[in-house]
Design an enzyme around this catalytic site. Structure first.
Site, PDB file in Angstrom:
ATOM      1  N   MET A   1       0.845  -1.138   0.073  1.00 47.46           N
ATOM      2  CA  MET A   1       0.135  -0.052  -0.110  1.00 47.46           C
ATOM      3  C   MET A   1       0.909   1.142  -0.039  1.00 47.46           C
ATOM      4  O   MET A   1       0.367   2.348   0.319  1.00 47.46           O
ATOM      5  CB  MET A   1      -0.980   0.061   1.192  1.00 47.46           C
ATOM      6  CG  MET A   1      -2.041  -1.214   1.235  1.00 47.46           C
ATOM      7  SD  MET A   1      -3.321  -0.856   2.010  1.00 47.46           S
ATOM      8  CE  MET A   1      -2.890  -0.590   3.738  1.00 47.46           C
TER       9      MET A   1
ATOM     10  N   ASN B   1       4.131   3.984   0.724  1.00 48.52           N
ATOM     11  CA  ASN B   1       4.844   4.524   1.864  1.00 48.52           C
ATOM     12  C   ASN B   1       5.986   3.679   2.404  1.00 48.52           C
ATOM     13  O   ASN B   1       5.979   3.044   3.593  1.00 48.52           O
ATOM     14  CB  ASN B   1       4.041   4.791   3.140  1.00 48.52           C
ATOM     15  CG  ASN B   1       4.486   5.946   4.302  1.00 48.52           C
ATOM     16  OD1 ASN B   1       4.771   5.456   5.371  1.00 48.52           O
ATOM     17  ND2 ASN B   1       5.369   6.922   3.785  1.00 48.52           N
ATOM     18  N   LEU B   2       6.628   3.104   1.671  1.00 53.87           N
ATOM     19  CA  LEU B   2       7.552   2.145   1.792  1.00 53.87           C
ATOM     20  C   LEU B   2       8.824   2.312   2.586  1.00 53.87           C
ATOM     21  O   LEU B   2       9.257   3.399   2.738  1.00 53.87           O
ATOM     22  CB  LEU B   2       8.071   1.450   0.504  1.00 53.87           C
ATOM     23  CG  LEU B   2       7.008   1.106  -0.693  1.00 53.87           C
ATOM     24  CD1 LEU B   2       7.509   0.888  -1.899  1.00 53.87           C
ATOM     25  CD2 LEU B   2       5.940   0.215  -0.294  1.00 53.87           C
ATOM     26  N   HIS B   3       8.835   1.305   3.496  1.00 54.52           N
ATOM     27  CA  HIS B   3      10.023   1.149   4.517  1.00 54.52           C
ATOM     28  C   HIS B   3      10.981  -0.019   4.398  1.00 54.52           C
ATOM     29  O   HIS B   3      10.934  -1.013   3.429  1.00 54.52           O
ATOM     30  CB  HIS B   3       9.834   1.283   5.838  1.00 54.52           C
ATOM     31  CG  HIS B   3       8.410   0.663   6.343  1.00 54.52           C
ATOM     32  ND1 HIS B   3       8.930  -0.882   6.194  1.00 54.52           N
ATOM     33  CD2 HIS B   3       7.373   0.718   6.422  1.00 54.52           C
ATOM     34  CE1 HIS B   3       7.764  -1.394   6.790  1.00 54.52           C
ATOM     35  NE2 HIS B   3       6.653  -0.691   6.655  1.00 54.52           N
TER      36      HIS B   3
ATOM     37  N   HIS C   1       9.314  -3.252   3.484  1.00 54.83           N
ATOM     38  CA  HIS C   1       8.933  -3.672   2.398  1.00 54.83           C
ATOM     39  C   HIS C   1       9.984  -3.824   1.356  1.00 54.83           C
ATOM     40  O   HIS C   1       9.989  -4.900   0.555  1.00 54.83           O
ATOM     41  CB  HIS C   1       8.149  -2.252   1.715  1.00 54.83           C
ATOM     42  CG  HIS C   1       6.919  -2.052   2.281  1.00 54.83           C
ATOM     43  ND1 HIS C   1       6.969  -0.733   3.209  1.00 54.83           N
ATOM     44  CD2 HIS C   1       6.037  -2.519   2.365  1.00 54.83           C
ATOM     45  CE1 HIS C   1       5.700  -0.840   3.539  1.00 54.83           C
ATOM     46  NE2 HIS C   1       4.852  -1.704   3.245  1.00 54.83           N
TER      47      HIS C   1
ATOM     48  N   GLY D   1       4.507 -10.064   4.169  1.00 52.79           N
ATOM     49  CA  GLY D   1       5.337  -9.649   5.574  1.00 52.79           C
ATOM     50  C   GLY D   1       4.581 -10.496   6.615  1.00 52.79           C
ATOM     51  O   GLY D   1       3.489 -10.497   6.558  1.00 52.79           O
ATOM     52  N   ARG D   2       5.575 -11.255   7.415  1.00 56.51           N
ATOM     53  CA  ARG D   2       4.891 -12.063   8.418  1.00 56.51           C
ATOM     54  C   ARG D   2       4.288 -11.081   9.612  1.00 56.51           C
ATOM     55  O   ARG D   2       3.830 -11.513  10.536  1.00 56.51           O
ATOM     56  CB  ARG D   2       5.926 -12.894   8.995  1.00 56.51           C
ATOM     57  CG  ARG D   2       5.361 -13.869   9.836  1.00 56.51           C
ATOM     58  CD  ARG D   2       6.433 -15.182  10.245  1.00 56.51           C
ATOM     59  NE  ARG D   2       6.576 -16.061   8.881  1.00 56.51           N
ATOM     60  CZ  ARG D   2       7.451 -16.671   8.874  1.00 56.51           C
ATOM     61  NH1 ARG D   2       8.581 -16.536   9.381  1.00 56.51           N
ATOM     62  NH2 ARG D   2       7.751 -17.506   7.588  1.00 56.51           N
TER      63      ARG D   2
ATOM     64  N   GLN E   1      -3.068 -12.046   7.963  1.00 61.63           N
ATOM     65  CA  GLN E   1      -3.085 -11.762   6.736  1.00 61.63           C
ATOM     66  C   GLN E   1      -2.577 -12.921   5.781  1.00 61.63           C
ATOM     67  O   GLN E   1      -3.124 -13.291   4.856  1.00 61.63           O
ATOM     68  CB  GLN E   1      -2.619 -10.324   6.359  1.00 61.63           C
ATOM     69  CG  GLN E   1      -2.604 -10.171   4.820  1.00 61.63           C
ATOM     70  CD  GLN E   1      -2.172  -8.544   4.310  1.00 61.63           C
ATOM     71  OE1 GLN E   1      -3.033  -7.883   4.508  1.00 61.63           O
ATOM     72  NE2 GLN E   1      -0.994  -8.579   4.036  1.00 61.63           N
TER      73      GLN E   1
ATOM     74  N   LEU F   1       8.465  -2.737  12.031  1.00 60.29           N
ATOM     75  CA  LEU F   1       8.612  -1.632  11.168  1.00 60.29           C
ATOM     76  C   LEU F   1       7.065  -1.564  10.524  1.00 60.29           C
ATOM     77  O   LEU F   1       6.459  -2.580  10.094  1.00 60.29           O
ATOM     78  CB  LEU F   1       9.567  -1.748   9.915  1.00 60.29           C
ATOM     79  CG  LEU F   1      10.989  -1.624  10.323  1.00 60.29           C
ATOM     80  CD1 LEU F   1      11.879  -1.543   8.980  1.00 60.29           C
ATOM     81  CD2 LEU F   1      11.342  -0.448  11.009  1.00 60.29           C
TER      82      LEU F   1
END
Ligand code: PAF
Length: 280
Positions: A30, A32-34, A37, A149-150, A155, A186
């Site tokens: 979605m 706003n990557l960090h 991601h 992502g875990r 999800q 994060l």
């Protein structure tokens, strides 16, 4: 890195790679990557010849009083970061591309059971929106492998069920949660925290570590859940849940020997809702 906004441009690029015998990995986001991601992109890179990422703030997975409007949108920085991380194609679909009949009139999918517990109970309809958009994205991209992502443990389980139940020809991979040095997982939502809330936020990870250590000492699971809840509340969190569940189907765990067990937390600090988990 190629940036496309339509399904036809996406299919032209991915179709060319597939015809050349290349394997394609997909990282839906979605935005706003960090660093979390980018670690998914790095894992995707190791799995395939080509990496596709999408950035789409999906309206159908937000409840009426949730943060859809204020969800951080940083498209320029996302594109730079994805290119640096080795992404080959960025899909930036409009709402109209994702939902040609509009989000209200779209065909929806629902994963029974798993969607109704834990986060699903606190965010009614959330996982229906996730399953609906992920099915659409997988159908558009048609990747060989998709990476999630875990940190969003539930999800991942919902998506695995969806893929298995609909025989979708894709492998689902879950990547380790990336953390700040003080243990905070994060998340794009961390930036909503005030300085004072940010200082308290790592208590979630500390509590999960307490849970793991207590479970290994064979403290009864119900006692551990109650103590973890008490610790988080004492640190100023409004706790949605602390739950010890079977890792495969998220049913309540009877004991640590009940297959794999995962500890899951969702709790609020002010207006910010944080989630995290730890496999025991
Ligand atoms: O985890 C997320 O960022 C979203 O839920 C996803 C999987 C991209 C679907 O919108």
């Amino acid at each position: 890195m190629l940036t496309v906004r339509t399904v036809s441009d996406l299919r032209a690029a991915v179709g060319g790679w597939k015809r050349a015998g290349e394997r394609v990995a997909f990282v839906p986001t979605m935005g706003n990557l960090h660093a979390g991601h980018f670690s998914l992109v790095a894992l995707a890179r190791r799995q395939a010849d080509r990496v596709v990422a999408s950035v789409f703030v999906n309206p159908t997975q937000f409840g009426p009083n949730e943060d859809f409007e204020r969800y951080p949108r940083t498209p320029d920085a996302d594109a730079v970061g994805l290119a640096d991380a080795g992404c080959d194609l960025l899909l930036l679909p409009s709402v109209e591309q994702m939902y040609p009949f509009g989000p209200e009139r779209c065909v929806r999918v629902r994963v029974p059971g798993l969607s109704d517990v834990l986060d699903g109970a606190h965010r009614p309809g959330h996982f229906d929106g996730v399953a609906t958009v992920v099915l659409r994205l997988l159908n558009m991209v048609q990747p060989d492998v998709a990476v999630f992502g875990r940190k969003d443990f539930q999800q991942v389980r919902v998506i695995e069920y969806l893929v298995r139940d609909l025989s979708l020809p894709v492998s689902i991979l879950a990547a380790e949660t990336q953390r700040e040095p003080d243990g905070l997982a994060l998340s794009s939502r961390n930036q909503y925290l005030s300085a004072e809330e940010r200082a308290r936020a790592p208590e979630i990870h500390r509590t999960l570590q307490f849970v793991r250590e207590a479970a290994q000492r064979r403290v009864p699971l119900a006692e551990i859940e109650a103590e973890a809840h008490r610790r988080l509340a004492a640190a100023g969190f409004e706790v949605d849940y602390v739950a010890l569940r079977r890792a495969d189907d998220l049913a309540p765990a009877a004991s640590l020997d009940d297959g794999g067990v995962v500890a899951l937390v969702a709790a609020r600090l002010g207006r910010t809702r944080l989630i995290d988990n730890l496999l025991l």
